[in-house]
Enzyme design. Structure first.
Site, PDB file in Angstrom:
ATOM      1  CE  LYS A 211      -3.579   2.405   2.636  1.00 22.81           C
ATOM      2  NZ  LYS A 211      -2.756   3.607   2.975  1.00 22.81           N
ATOM      3  CB  SER A 233      -2.798   4.837  -1.345  1.00 20.37           C
ATOM      4  OG  SER A 233      -3.029   5.588  -0.167  1.00 20.37           O
ATOM      5  CG  HIS A 235      -0.731   7.211   4.557  1.00 23.92           C
ATOM      6  ND1 HIS A 235      -0.270   5.934   4.731  1.00 23.92           N
ATOM      7  CD2 HIS A 235      -1.256   7.579   5.743  1.00 23.92           C
ATOM      8  CE1 HIS A 235      -0.493   5.550   5.978  1.00 23.92           C
ATOM      9  NE2 HIS A 235      -1.093   6.535   6.614  1.00 23.92           N
ATOM     10  N   GLY A 268      -9.816  10.004  -1.945  1.00 25.71           N
ATOM     11  CA  GLY A 268     -10.822  10.951  -2.393  1.00 25.71           C
ATOM     12  C   GLY A 268     -12.159  10.359  -2.793  1.00 25.71           C
ATOM     13  NE  ARG A 290      -9.246  12.876   5.555  1.00 22.89           N
ATOM     14  CZ  ARG A 290      -8.153  12.425   4.942  1.00 22.89           C
ATOM     15  NH1 ARG A 290      -8.270  11.602   3.927  1.00 22.89           N
ATOM     16  NH2 ARG A 290      -6.951  12.779   5.359  1.00 22.89           N
TER      17      ARG A 290
END
Length: 336
Positions: A211, A233, A235, A268, A290
């Site tokens: 990752k 990613s 992060h 995103g 998120r």
């Protein structure tokens, strides 16, 4: 619970740590690390949002598809959605502490399972962060632990724990090499060489995920060392200011390694159409960060499951309106 109630409750519980903005774009929380923002100017977080927003969708409705299929087969398991929960930690120092680490990860794993999905679990400066994820994995029977780039012995120990817990796969958070919170709490992390990662691959029979891939060269290296998957990613914009957004680099990475390695995209994704865009740009699956946090703090496991089901429904509608019968049919023709 409706989405507004969940977001309002999350905003109240995370006061001082996350504003749960109507549009989560990294601007209000720029520089808030620890916290929920992007590092320094926050541009890497912001770029994730803006790079994805640059892409538009081709509307195509002259077809005979009426029930698009969002089923995904991955690592010998079948999921009803290609939308998964990203590895998330720091309930106390990043999110305010209204949930303990164990409560938080339990919400994520249980909610994901109820939605026919899966949650990745994380690692952190306190040992209980990783063990809480393993406990949640054992409870649900599904999960993928992601380990910080600690010493080789520490990583191997955690890989062994993941195997014993029955993990679907295991991963290394290679982009966590310079995490501020890990350094602040005295846990050394750092870059890993090609040969060290290849050694870790040979150490486990589980599928290995790397990752934090943001370049074609490192994607090719992941293929060469035998990793089963990568996560494209940065992060969440929390480890290096000024990086491009994930949607900026995803197409060129996919062009080089598609078909040779499983590709996750993380950065995103706020709804099912964002997921559709990432899949159209070449990802096999996406991770959601998120929104998973707000859903857990505002609605518990039920909130997480509801969020994933809603995103999957939005994805399915997007597939209907772009002429995609299943996930394999989602390709660059979807993008305007």
């Amino acid at each position: 619970m409706d989405e507004k109630q969940i977001r309002d409750r999350a905003r109240e519980k995370m006061q001082g740590y996350c504003r749960v903005c109507p549009q989560c774009n990294g601007k209000a929380c720029a520089g808030e690390v620890p916290g929920m923002g992007g590092l320094l100017t926050g541009s890497a977080f912001i770029n994730n949002i803006e790079s994805l927003a640059m892409y538009h969708i081709n509307l195509r409705t002259m077809h005979q598809i009426d029930e698009p299929d969002t089923t995904l087969k991955m690592f010998n398991h079948t999921f009803s959605s290609p939308i998964f929960v990203a590895p998330l930690t720091g309930a106390s120092y990043n999110m305010g502490g209204a949930l303990t680490e164990a409560e938080f990860v339990s919400c994520l794993t249980e909610g994901a399972k109820e939605a026919g999905s899966l949650a990745f679990t994380g690692d952190g400066a306190e040992d209980e962060i990783y063990t809480a994820g393993l406990d949640a994995l054992r409870s649900t029977g599904l999960g993928i632990p992601i380990i910080k780039p600690r010493s080789m012995d520490s990583i191997k120990e955690r890989i062994g724990q993941a195997e014993a817990a029955g993990a679907v796969a295991v991963g290394i958070d290679i982009d966590g090499a310079g995490l501020v919170t890990m350094a602040m709490k005295g846990h050394p992390v750092g870059p890993k060489t090609f040969y060290q990662l290849r050694e870790l691959k040979s150490f486990t029979k589980l599928p290995l995920i790397l990752k934090g891939i943001m370049t074609v060269q490192e994607a090719e290296m992941a293929v060469e060392m035998g990793a089963e998957a990568i996560v494209v990613s940065n992060h969440g914009g929390r480890v290096l200011d000024g990086t491009p957004g994930v949607a900026d680099v995803l197409p060129e990475i996919v062009e080089r390694v598609k078909g040779e390695i499983f590709v996750f995209a993380d950065g995103g994704v706020r709804n099912g159409i964002d997921a559709l865009k990432m899949l159209a740009l070449g990802a096999n699956a996406v991770l959601v960060g998120r929104p998973s946090i707000w859903s857990a703090f505002g609605g518990g496991a039920e909130g997480v499951g509801q969020m994933l089901e809603k995103m999957t429904a939005q994805l399915r509608h997007g597939m209907l309106m772009t002429g995609c019968v299943n996930l394999k049919a989602i390709d660059y023709h979807v993008i305007y």
